[in-house]
Structure formats: structure tokens, C-alpha cells
Design a protein around this motif. Structure first.
Motif, PDB file in Angstrom:
ATOM      1  N   PHE A  41       4.338  13.229   7.851  1.00 63.61           N
ATOM      2  CA  PHE A  41       3.322  12.548   7.247  1.00 63.61           C
ATOM      3  C   PHE A  41       3.753  10.989   6.442  1.00 63.61           C
ATOM      4  CE2 PHE A  41       2.821  17.175   6.994  1.00 63.61           C
ATOM      5  CZ  PHE A  41       1.756  17.126   7.686  1.00 63.61           C
ATOM      6  N   THR A  42       2.945  10.429   6.278  1.00 63.13           N
ATOM      7  CA  THR A  42       3.260   8.985   5.830  1.00 63.13           C
ATOM      8  C   THR A  42       3.266   9.252   4.400  1.00 63.13           C
ATOM      9  OG1 THR A  42       1.734   7.915   7.474  1.00 63.13           O
ATOM     10  CG2 THR A  42       1.966   6.598   5.152  1.00 63.13           C
ATOM     11  N   THR A  43       4.183   8.872   3.772  1.00 63.05           N
ATOM     12  CA  THR A  43       4.846   8.963   2.450  1.00 63.05           C
ATOM     13  C   THR A  43       4.954   7.383   1.960  1.00 63.05           C
ATOM     14  OG1 THR A  43       6.403  10.687   3.436  1.00 63.05           O
ATOM     15  CG2 THR A  43       6.632   9.631   1.104  1.00 63.05           C
ATOM     16  N   ILE A  44       4.357   7.546   0.547  1.00 63.88           N
ATOM     17  CA  ILE A  44       4.314   6.506  -0.338  1.00 63.88           C
ATOM     18  C   ILE A  44       5.184   6.733  -1.491  1.00 63.88           C
ATOM     19  CG2 ILE A  44       2.814   4.918  -1.751  1.00 63.88           C
ATOM     20  CD1 ILE A  44       1.065   6.611   0.362  1.00 63.88           C
ATOM     21  N   VAL A  45       6.250   5.597  -1.518  1.00 64.77           N
ATOM     22  CA  VAL A  45       7.158   5.743  -2.754  1.00 64.77           C
ATOM     23  C   VAL A  45       7.083   4.671  -3.734  1.00 64.77           C
ATOM     24  CG1 VAL A  45       9.701   5.915  -3.181  1.00 64.77           C
ATOM     25  CG2 VAL A  45       8.978   6.589  -0.929  1.00 64.77           C
ATOM     26  N   ILE A  46       6.648   4.920  -4.926  1.00 64.74           N
ATOM     27  CA  ILE A  46       6.234   3.828  -5.867  1.00 64.74           C
ATOM     28  C   ILE A  46       7.590   3.734  -6.508  1.00 64.74           C
ATOM     29  CG2 ILE A  46       4.883   3.623  -7.927  1.00 64.74           C
ATOM     30  CD1 ILE A  46       2.752   5.500  -6.808  1.00 64.74           C
ATOM     31  N   LEU A  47       7.785   2.714  -6.586  1.00 67.72           N
ATOM     32  CA  LEU A  47       9.334   2.191  -7.203  1.00 67.72           C
ATOM     33  C   LEU A  47       8.950   1.626  -8.861  1.00 67.72           C
ATOM     34  CD1 LEU A  47      10.821   0.445  -4.180  1.00 67.72           C
ATOM     35  CD2 LEU A  47      11.104   2.675  -5.060  1.00 67.72           C
ATOM     36  N   LEU A  57      -3.865  -0.051  -4.575  1.00 63.81           N
ATOM     37  CA  LEU A  57      -3.020   0.189  -3.319  1.00 63.81           C
ATOM     38  C   LEU A  57      -3.250   1.499  -2.909  1.00 63.81           C
ATOM     39  CD1 LEU A  57      -1.255  -1.055  -1.383  1.00 63.81           C
ATOM     40  CD2 LEU A  57       0.719  -0.449  -2.605  1.00 63.81           C
ATOM     41  N   LEU A  58      -3.077   2.534  -3.572  1.00 69.78           N
ATOM     42  CA  LEU A  58      -3.223   4.088  -2.902  1.00 69.78           C
ATOM     43  C   LEU A  58      -4.730   3.999  -2.724  1.00 69.78           C
ATOM     44  CD1 LEU A  58      -1.210   5.912  -5.939  1.00 69.78           C
ATOM     45  CD2 LEU A  58      -0.512   5.180  -3.595  1.00 69.78           C
ATOM     46  N   THR A  59      -5.649   3.728  -3.090  1.00 74.30           N
ATOM     47  CA  THR A  59      -7.106   3.679  -2.637  1.00 74.30           C
ATOM     48  C   THR A  59      -7.183   3.096  -1.335  1.00 74.30           C
ATOM     49  OG1 THR A  59      -7.909   3.806  -4.787  1.00 74.30           O
ATOM     50  CG2 THR A  59      -9.412   3.482  -3.082  1.00 74.30           C
ATOM     51  N   ILE A  60      -6.557   2.143  -1.108  1.00 78.13           N
ATOM     52  CA  ILE A  60      -6.695   1.499   0.180  1.00 78.13           C
ATOM     53  C   ILE A  60      -5.958   2.223   1.095  1.00 78.13           C
ATOM     54  CG2 ILE A  60      -5.535  -0.758   1.364  1.00 78.13           C
ATOM     55  CD1 ILE A  60      -5.851  -2.444  -1.097  1.00 78.13           C
ATOM     56  N   LEU A  61      -5.085   2.925   1.008  1.00 80.42           N
ATOM     57  CA  LEU A  61      -4.161   3.555   1.749  1.00 80.42           C
ATOM     58  C   LEU A  61      -4.732   5.102   2.006  1.00 80.42           C
ATOM     59  CD1 LEU A  61      -0.513   2.884   0.744  1.00 80.42           C
ATOM     60  CD2 LEU A  61      -1.660   2.202   2.833  1.00 80.42           C
ATOM     61  N   GLY A  62      -5.753   5.391   1.381  1.00 81.67           N
ATOM     62  CA  GLY A  62      -6.604   6.772   1.389  1.00 81.67           C
ATOM     63  C   GLY A  62      -5.849   7.920   0.674  1.00 81.67           C
ATOM     64  N   THR A  63      -5.238   7.649  -0.369  1.00 79.64           N
ATOM     65  CA  THR A  63      -4.656   8.566  -1.256  1.00 79.64           C
ATOM     66  C   THR A  63      -4.608   8.278  -2.676  1.00 79.64           C
ATOM     67  OG1 THR A  63      -2.737  10.030  -1.063  1.00 79.64           O
ATOM     68  CG2 THR A  63      -2.248   7.527  -1.149  1.00 79.64           C
ATOM     69  N   ASN A  64      -4.190   9.209  -3.465  1.00 75.26           N
ATOM     70  CA  ASN A  64      -4.032   8.804  -4.826  1.00 75.26           C
ATOM     71  C   ASN A  64      -2.745   9.141  -5.712  1.00 75.26           C
ATOM     72  OD1 ASN A  64      -4.056  11.569  -6.033  1.00 75.26           O
ATOM     73  ND2 ASN A  64      -6.115  11.766  -4.869  1.00 75.26           N
ATOM     74  N   ILE A  65      -2.636   9.084  -6.735  1.00 71.93           N
ATOM     75  CA  ILE A  65      -1.461   8.921  -7.502  1.00 71.93           C
ATOM     76  C   ILE A  65      -0.682  10.441  -7.453  1.00 71.93           C
ATOM     77  CG2 ILE A  65      -1.966   9.204  -9.949  1.00 71.93           C
ATOM     78  CD1 ILE A  65       0.131   6.636 -10.130  1.00 71.93           C
ATOM     79  N   ASN A  66      -1.821  11.594  -7.399  1.00 73.47           N
ATOM     80  CA  ASN A  66      -1.527  12.914  -7.499  1.00 73.47           C
ATOM     81  C   ASN A  66      -1.099  13.693  -6.095  1.00 73.47           C
ATOM     82  OD1 ASN A  66      -1.651  13.006 -10.342  1.00 73.47           O
ATOM     83  ND2 ASN A  66      -3.780  13.029 -10.260  1.00 73.47           N
ATOM     84  N   GLY A  68       0.289  14.885  -2.530  1.00 70.89           N
ATOM     85  CA  GLY A  68       1.379  15.360  -2.187  1.00 70.89           C
ATOM     86  C   GLY A  68       2.350  14.312  -1.517  1.00 70.89           C
ATOM     87  N   ASN A  69       1.902  13.164  -0.800  1.00 66.14           N
ATOM     88  CA  ASN A  69       2.417  12.526  -0.066  1.00 66.14           C
ATOM     89  C   ASN A  69       2.989  11.125  -0.931  1.00 66.14           C
ATOM     90  OD1 ASN A  69      -0.085  11.255  -0.275  1.00 66.14           O
ATOM     91  ND2 ASN A  69       0.182   9.971   1.663  1.00 66.14           N
ATOM     92  N   VAL A  70       2.675  11.267  -2.298  1.00 66.04           N
ATOM     93  CA  VAL A  70       2.954   9.994  -3.201  1.00 66.04           C
ATOM     94  C   VAL A  70       4.274  10.428  -3.918  1.00 66.04           C
ATOM     95  CG1 VAL A  70       2.441   8.678  -4.962  1.00 66.04           C
ATOM     96  CG2 VAL A  70       0.884   9.253  -3.529  1.00 66.04           C
ATOM     97  N   GLU A  71       5.226   9.678  -4.043  1.00 60.80           N
ATOM     98  CA  GLU A  71       6.819  10.078  -4.758  1.00 60.80           C
ATOM     99  C   GLU A  71       7.005   8.899  -5.640  1.00 60.80           C
ATOM    100  OE1 GLU A  71       9.514  10.489  -1.915  1.00 60.80           O
ATOM    101  OE2 GLU A  71       8.498  12.212  -0.743  1.00 60.80           O
ATOM    102  N   PHE A  72       7.682   9.001  -6.875  1.00 64.70           N
ATOM    103  CA  PHE A  72       8.289   8.223  -7.588  1.00 64.70           C
ATOM    104  C   PHE A  72       9.744   8.210  -7.581  1.00 64.70           C
ATOM    105  CE2 PHE A  72       3.971   9.564  -9.404  1.00 64.70           C
ATOM    106  CZ  PHE A  72       3.550   8.336  -9.655  1.00 64.70           C
ATOM    107  N   ASP A  73      10.358   6.998  -7.389  1.00 62.16           N
ATOM    108  CA  ASP A  73      11.760   6.844  -7.257  1.00 62.16           C
ATOM    109  C   ASP A  73      12.075   5.430  -8.143  1.00 62.16           C
ATOM    110  OD1 ASP A  73      14.407   6.542  -6.678  1.00 62.16           O
ATOM    111  OD2 ASP A  73      14.241   6.958  -4.688  1.00 62.16           O
ATOM    112  N   ALA A  74      12.538   5.518  -9.323  1.00 64.63           N
ATOM    113  CA  ALA A  74      12.511   4.267 -10.017  1.00 64.63           C
ATOM    114  C   ALA A  74      14.237   4.148 -10.189  1.00 64.63           C
ATOM    115  CB  ALA A  74      12.100   4.594 -11.448  1.00 64.63           C
ATOM    116  N   LYS A  75      15.079   4.658  -9.272  1.00 65.26           N
ATOM    117  CA  LYS A  75      16.228   4.686  -9.335  1.00 65.26           C
ATOM    118  C   LYS A  75      16.724   3.346  -8.627  1.00 65.26           C
ATOM    119  CE  LYS A  75      16.624   8.515  -7.701  1.00 65.26           C
ATOM    120  NZ  LYS A  75      16.633   9.868  -7.185  1.00 65.26           N
TER     121      LYS A  75
END
Length: 98
Positions: A41-47, A57-66, A68-75
């Protein structure tokens, strides 16, 4: 935005990048292969959560912040706010945007 090919289909990253740039006016900083080609599945990683345009941007991609394919990685701290890792479900996004 970085577009990373995680499905192994040649040219998909460029297709995504062109749509995001030409249709939506996003700044695509790089297009390259992901760490592997096994993303189902296409995964969106928010940095950077600090960017006020993330929801748009998530709306354009057809998803939202909650989703399952949206992850956070601030490292990591690259030059982009978001990485899109294209999975084997890429046809859905491309079909919607043709």
C-alpha cells in the motif's frame, strides 16, 4: 515532497511527481526508489507536523492524518515535509488523476 517508488514498476514515481507538480502545484524535491519494492500500500510518512499544509496534501492523496497508511517520523530531517512511498495500489491514485 519526496516521491519514492516502493512497488518496483518503472516510471510510477515520475507519473506521481508530474501529477503532484503540474496539477496540484506541489514542490517535489526528489523522485527515487524506496528502500525496497515490497510496499503493498502507498504509505505517507510525515516528517514535519509543523507544516500547516499537511492536511491539504493528505486530502489530495485521498487520505487523512488518522489513516492506517500515514506514519510520523520526526527522527530524520530531510529537505521535505512528507515522503510518499508508492505501493502496489498506485493505480487508484493515478486513475483518479488522469
Amino acid at each position: 515532497v519526496a516521491v519514492l517508488n516502493g512497488c518496483g514498476v518503472s516510471g510510477v514515481g515520475n507519473s506521481y511527481g508530474n501529477i503532484l507538480t503540474n496539477r496540484y502545484g506541489l514542490q517535489v524535491t526528489r523522485i527515487e526508489n524506496a528502500d525496497n519494492f515490497n510496499y503493498e500500500f502507498t504509505t505517507i510518512v510525515i516528517l514535519s507536523k509543523d507544516n500547516p499544509n499537511i492536511e491539504n496534501l493528505l486530502t489530495i492523496l485521498g487520505t487523512n492524518i488518522n489513516a492506517g497508511n500515514v506514519e510520523f517520523d520526526a527522527k530524520i530531517n530531510p529537505s521535505e515535509d512528507i515522503q510518499i512511498i508508492i505501493g502496489k495500489d498506485y493505480q487508484e491514485f493515478l486513475n483518479l488523476n488522469q
